[in-house]
Design a protein around this motif. Structure first.
Motif, PDB file in Angstrom:
ATOM      1  N   ARG A  35       0.698  -1.604  -0.354  1.00 57.01           N
ATOM      2  CA  ARG A  35       0.123   0.123   0.146  1.00 57.01           C
ATOM      3  C   ARG A  35       0.230   1.416   0.157  1.00 57.01           C
ATOM      4  O   ARG A  35       2.074   1.274   0.571  1.00 57.01           O
ATOM      5  N   PRO A  36       0.889   2.356  -0.413  1.00 56.37           N
ATOM      6  CA  PRO A  36       1.454   3.584  -1.109  1.00 56.37           C
ATOM      7  C   PRO A  36       1.400   4.337   0.810  1.00 56.37           C
ATOM      8  O   PRO A  36       0.549   4.615   1.271  1.00 56.37           O
ATOM      9  N   LEU A  37       2.615   4.383   0.948  1.00 62.38           N
ATOM     10  CA  LEU A  37       2.403   5.480   2.603  1.00 62.38           C
ATOM     11  C   LEU A  37       2.844   6.852   2.135  1.00 62.38           C
ATOM     12  O   LEU A  37       3.503   7.139   1.136  1.00 62.38           O
ATOM     13  N   GLU A  38       1.950   7.054   3.261  1.00 65.61           N
ATOM     14  CA  GLU A  38       2.099   8.721   3.148  1.00 65.61           C
ATOM     15  C   GLU A  38       3.433   9.273   3.999  1.00 65.61           C
ATOM     16  O   GLU A  38       3.677   9.150   4.785  1.00 65.61           O
ATOM     17  N   LEU A  39       4.434   9.745   2.672  1.00 64.12           N
ATOM     18  CA  LEU A  39       4.796  10.027   3.363  1.00 64.12           C
ATOM     19  C   LEU A  39       5.069  11.940   4.901  1.00 64.12           C
ATOM     20  O   LEU A  39       4.085  12.162   4.636  1.00 64.12           O
ATOM     21  N   ALA A  40       5.747  11.124   5.581  1.00 58.29           N
ATOM     22  CA  ALA A  40       5.214  12.532   6.813  1.00 58.29           C
ATOM     23  C   ALA A  40       6.285  14.208   5.886  1.00 58.29           C
ATOM     24  O   ALA A  40       7.080  13.633   4.662  1.00 58.29           O
ATOM     25  N   SER A  41       5.591  15.153   6.169  1.00 59.25           N
ATOM     26  CA  SER A  41       5.031  16.407   5.650  1.00 59.25           C
ATOM     27  C   SER A  41       6.784  17.124   5.228  1.00 59.25           C
ATOM     28  O   SER A  41       7.180  17.042   3.979  1.00 59.25           O
ATOM     29  N   ILE A  42       7.911  16.457   6.787  1.00 60.33           N
ATOM     30  CA  ILE A  42       9.095  16.916   6.676  1.00 60.33           C
ATOM     31  C   ILE A  42      10.041  16.133   5.269  1.00 60.33           C
ATOM     32  O   ILE A  42      10.762  16.406   4.573  1.00 60.33           O
ATOM     33  N   GLY A  43       9.169  14.307   5.007  1.00 63.44           N
ATOM     34  CA  GLY A  43      10.708  14.532   3.872  1.00 63.44           C
ATOM     35  C   GLY A  43       9.825  14.338   2.669  1.00 63.44           C
ATOM     36  O   GLY A  43       9.639  14.792   1.596  1.00 63.44           O
ATOM     37  N   SER A  44       8.454  14.780   2.374  1.00 65.25           N
ATOM     38  CA  SER A  44       7.512  14.506   0.697  1.00 65.25           C
ATOM     39  C   SER A  44       8.056  16.362   0.681  1.00 65.25           C
ATOM     40  O   SER A  44       8.000  16.573  -0.941  1.00 65.25           O
ATOM     41  N   THR A  45       8.315  17.053   1.119  1.00 69.38           N
ATOM     42  CA  THR A  45       8.865  18.639   0.644  1.00 69.38           C
ATOM     43  C   THR A  45       9.350  18.699   0.186  1.00 69.38           C
ATOM     44  O   THR A  45      10.850  18.404   0.053  1.00 69.38           O
ATOM     45  N   ALA A  46       8.850  19.275  -1.290  1.00 68.84           N
ATOM     46  CA  ALA A  46      10.758  19.141  -2.501  1.00 68.84           C
ATOM     47  C   ALA A  46      10.545  20.990  -2.709  1.00 68.84           C
ATOM     48  O   ALA A  46       9.588  21.813  -2.716  1.00 68.84           O
ATOM     49  N   VAL A  47      12.148  21.549  -2.534  1.00 65.75           N
ATOM     50  CA  VAL A  47      11.908  22.807  -3.444  1.00 65.75           C
ATOM     51  C   VAL A  47      13.036  22.917  -4.424  1.00 65.75           C
ATOM     52  O   VAL A  47      13.085  21.872  -5.103  1.00 65.75           O
ATOM     53  N   PRO A  48      11.860  23.595  -5.317  1.00 65.00           N
ATOM     54  CA  PRO A  48      12.282  23.331  -6.850  1.00 65.00           C
ATOM     55  C   PRO A  48      14.193  23.508  -7.378  1.00 65.00           C
ATOM     56  O   PRO A  48      14.299  24.438  -6.611  1.00 65.00           O
ATOM     57  N   PHE A  49      13.929  23.089  -7.937  1.00 69.87           N
ATOM     58  CA  PHE A  49      15.719  22.860  -7.971  1.00 69.87           C
ATOM     59  C   PHE A  49      15.581  24.254  -9.516  1.00 69.87           C
ATOM     60  O   PHE A  49      17.024  25.371  -9.322  1.00 69.87           O
ATOM     61  N   HIS A  50      15.303  24.217 -10.029  1.00 70.19           N
ATOM     62  CA  HIS A  50      15.446  25.445 -11.459  1.00 70.19           C
ATOM     63  C   HIS A  50      14.341  26.620 -11.115  1.00 70.19           C
ATOM     64  O   HIS A  50      13.491  26.512 -10.233  1.00 70.19           O
ATOM     65  N   GLY A  51      15.383  27.506 -11.819  1.00 69.79           N
ATOM     66  CA  GLY A  51      14.149  28.933 -11.544  1.00 69.79           C
ATOM     67  C   GLY A  51      15.322  29.781 -11.673  1.00 69.79           C
ATOM     68  O   GLY A  51      16.021  30.168 -12.382  1.00 69.79           O
ATOM     69  N   THR A  52      15.811  31.044 -11.572  1.00 73.85           N
ATOM     70  CA  THR A  52      15.996  32.338 -11.774  1.00 73.85           C
ATOM     71  C   THR A  52      16.891  32.345 -10.971  1.00 73.85           C
ATOM     72  O   THR A  52      18.423  32.462 -11.907  1.00 73.85           O
ATOM     73  N   HIS A  53      16.577  31.959 -10.298  1.00 72.92           N
ATOM     74  CA  HIS A  53      18.093  31.957  -9.482  1.00 72.92           C
ATOM     75  C   HIS A  53      17.943  30.363  -8.680  1.00 72.92           C
ATOM     76  O   HIS A  53      17.052  29.349  -8.519  1.00 72.92           O
ATOM     77  N   GLN A  54      19.497  29.745  -8.210  1.00 70.54           N
ATOM     78  CA  GLN A  54      19.936  28.555  -7.648  1.00 70.54           C
ATOM     79  C   GLN A  54      18.593  28.413  -6.022  1.00 70.54           C
ATOM     80  O   GLN A  54      18.772  29.909  -5.460  1.00 70.54           O
ATOM     81  N   ALA A  55      18.399  27.334  -6.328  1.00 69.04           N
ATOM     82  CA  ALA A  55      17.762  27.691  -4.647  1.00 69.04           C
ATOM     83  C   ALA A  55      19.019  27.579  -3.578  1.00 69.04           C
ATOM     84  O   ALA A  55      20.224  27.298  -4.004  1.00 69.04           O
ATOM     85  N   GLY A  56      18.218  27.243  -2.420  1.00 76.31           N
ATOM     86  CA  GLY A  56      19.413  27.145  -1.363  1.00 76.31           C
ATOM     87  C   GLY A  56      20.041  28.396  -0.784  1.00 76.31           C
ATOM     88  O   GLY A  56      20.851  28.171  -0.560  1.00 76.31           O
ATOM     89  N   ILE A  57      19.405  29.823  -1.612  1.00 74.63           N
ATOM     90  CA  ILE A  57      20.051  30.611  -0.642  1.00 74.63           C
ATOM     91  C   ILE A  57      18.445  31.503  -0.558  1.00 74.63           C
ATOM     92  O   ILE A  57      18.431  32.201   0.745  1.00 74.63           O
ATOM     93  N   LEU A  58      17.353  31.638  -0.792  1.00 73.99           N
ATOM     94  CA  LEU A  58      16.388  32.281  -0.193  1.00 73.99           C
ATOM     95  C   LEU A  58      15.230  31.345   0.053  1.00 73.99           C
ATOM     96  O   LEU A  58      14.557  31.911   1.172  1.00 73.99           O
ATOM     97  N   ASP A  59      15.148  30.680   0.105  1.00 78.14           N
ATOM     98  CA  ASP A  59      14.618  29.250   1.056  1.00 78.14           C
ATOM     99  C   ASP A  59      15.247  29.217   2.385  1.00 78.14           C
ATOM    100  O   ASP A  59      16.016  29.443   2.765  1.00 78.14           O
ATOM    101  N   PRO A  60      14.159  28.672   3.552  1.00 80.21           N
ATOM    102  CA  PRO A  60      14.773  28.431   4.428  1.00 80.21           C
ATOM    103  C   PRO A  60      15.660  27.477   4.976  1.00 80.21           C
ATOM    104  O   PRO A  60      15.908  26.757   4.158  1.00 80.21           O
ATOM    105  N   ALA A  61      17.265  27.984   5.876  1.00 78.68           N
ATOM    106  CA  ALA A  61      17.910  26.998   6.101  1.00 78.68           C
ATOM    107  C   ALA A  61      17.437  25.580   6.826  1.00 78.68           C
ATOM    108  O   ALA A  61      17.026  25.717   7.693  1.00 78.68           O
ATOM    109  N   GLN A  62      18.338  24.202   5.980  1.00 80.24           N
ATOM    110  CA  GLN A  62      17.340  23.146   6.186  1.00 80.24           C
ATOM    111  C   GLN A  62      17.979  22.566   7.925  1.00 80.24           C
ATOM    112  O   GLN A  62      19.333  23.326   8.261  1.00 80.24           O
ATOM    113  N   ALA A  63      17.463  21.966   8.154  1.00 79.82           N
ATOM    114  CA  ALA A  63      17.870  21.315   9.757  1.00 79.82           C
ATOM    115  C   ALA A  63      19.623  20.430   9.538  1.00 79.82           C
ATOM    116  O   ALA A  63      20.439  20.154  10.528  1.00 79.82           O
TER     117      ALA A  63
END
Ligand code: HEM
Length: 397
Positions: free
Chosen positions: A32-60
């Motif tokens: 049966r497909p299991l749902e990931l907790a939201s921490i696991g399932s959250t994806a930050v888009p890689f593509h865009g005008t700026h690279q990711a990892g600058i404007l998004d919150p710093a991870q754990a």
């Protein structure tokens, strides 16, 4: 291979058949497909005008690494590497396994993984390419105690994720993909508060116990983009949408710091420890009043308080976006923690961001006697790329 289906919104995702039942006997459950907790399932888009990892919150979890090109590696090899790295990073940040994946992150979703790539001045020189003036090496500061082997470097990789295995897997995968072309020069590991650890989302604390990050510029502030990112028509053109990152390993002299009573600690920063409120009054988000006086006529925020000396108002508007990680690499021979801040600051030009502020801090900051800057690096982080492109294409093609 790792197959996780993510909702297009980056919200709740499904790990298809990824989780075996406890002990391996719950066959029906594992189908049966299991749902990931939201921490696991959250994806930050890689593509865009700026690279990711600058404007998004710093991870754990964070990994910072610099690689040097191997002897004989030139533009063709560097271009092939940036293609491989981009492909792997875009897969992993979507929760898919990259080529050469070792299944370390097999059961997990992307966990907000971001991968950010940069180029050092030495990389451009080796390839015979002009070095942007903003990438001129930082000046030295009187309080520097830099270990050159842990600074600078040709290629920079910043990895962040809210899961330690996802973060490690990304670093290991990129290092394996680089093997023929570039070798690690230095590598540092850091951490922040885990999402969900506090009752409500809060600004993180650093290892001195201070709420750290409050007065960071916000994307909604007037002029934010121009201060943090190279404009679309900026120079050099391959840096459009990019940013310059200053990376410093700043050790905290925590034994000395711990000897200071809490009110003295607060004086050093200019904010209350409990809630981060400025000593001029109010709550964490109240605007700092640098002119405020106490009844005895003295300044509420001391003359050498960190937030006074570092404030844009005191530095001709100099602004940077601070997005660091704490580090702890064990204890030194004398028992002192080898711990502190992996300071990571983003700006459109370090000569109008980090450098003037650090010059000022170097001379008159009450915090500096509790710090030791142990390494330093500066990289040009080009803008983001579109699907099918690779990071740095406008430089390397
Ligand atoms: C503010 C800690 C190094 C620039 C702050 C604050 C804390 C803090 C607790 C107040 C909360 C906030 O607004 O984030 C530290 C520690 C450091 C460090 C522990 C080293 C381990 C630096 C360095 C720079 C810097 C190297 C830049 C060269 C700033 C700026 C602010 C700030 C610009 C905001 C000032 C304002 O406008 O209110 N820092 N800091 N910090 N820090 Fe640092």
């Amino acid at each position: 291979s790792r197959r996780s289906v993510l909702a297009a919104t980056g919200g709740a995702g499904l790990a298809v058949g990824a989780a075996a039942g406890a002990g391996g006997h719950a066959l029906a459950a594992s189908d049966r497909p299991l749902e990931l907790a939201s921490i696991g399932s959250t994806a930050v888009p890689f593509h865009g005008t700026h690279q990711a990892g600058i404007l998004d919150p710093a991870q754990a979890r964070g990994h910072l690494a610099a690689f040097d090109l191997k002897a004989g590696a030139g533009r063709a090899e560097a271009t092939a590497l940036m293609r491989r790295w981009t492909k792997a990073a875009s897969a992993m940040t979507e929760g898919r396994a990259a080529d050469s994946d070792n299944q370390v992150a097999l059961d997990a979703g992307p966990a907000s993984l971001t991968v950010t790539f940069g180029f050092g001045a030495s990389f451009l020189k080796k390839l015979g390419l002009p070095v942007p003036t903003a990438l001129t090496p930082l000046p030295s500061f009187s309080a520097d105690a830099l270990d050159r082997r842990r600074g600078d470097g040709d290629l920079f990789v910043q990895i962040g994720a809210d899961d330690a295995l996802v973060a490690f897997n990304a670093l290991r995968t990129l290092q394996r993909l680089a093997r023929e072309v570039a070798l690690p020069r230095w590598q540092m590991n850091g951490f922040n508060r885990s999402p969900g650890a506090t009752a409500r989302p809060m600004t993180t604390r650093n290892l001195m116990g201070q709420i750290d990050g409050t007065n960071n510029p916000e994307p909604s502030d007037p002029g934010f983009a121009a201060k943090v990112f190279v404009p679309a028509k900026g120079e050099p053109s391959w840096m459009a949408g990019g940013s310059y990152v200053v990376v410093r390993r700043i050790r905290m002299l925590l034994d000395a710091w711990d000897h200071l009573p809490p009110d003295r600690q607060e004086r050093v920063i200019g904010r209350r420890k409990t809630d981060g409120a400025p000593l001029s009054g109010g709550s964490e988000t109240t605007k700092v009043d640098l002119g405020k006086q106490k009844p005895d006529g003295s300044l509420a925020i001391a003359g050498d308080a960190h937030i006074r000396v570092a404030a844009p108002e005191a530095n001709g508007g100099a602004t940077m976006l601070r997005r660091g990680f704490s580090f702890h690499d064990g204890f030194a021979a004398d028992g002192a923690p080898d711990a502190g801040l992996l300071f990571v600051a983003w700006q459109a030009d370090p000569r109008q961001g980090f450098t003037p502020v650090q010059r000022k801090l170097d001379r008159g900051d009450g915090l500096s006697r509790f710090l030791r800057h142990e390494s330093s690096a500066l990289f040009a982080v080009p803008g983001g790329c579109a699907p099918g492109e690779y990071v740095g294409r406008r430089l390397l093609e």
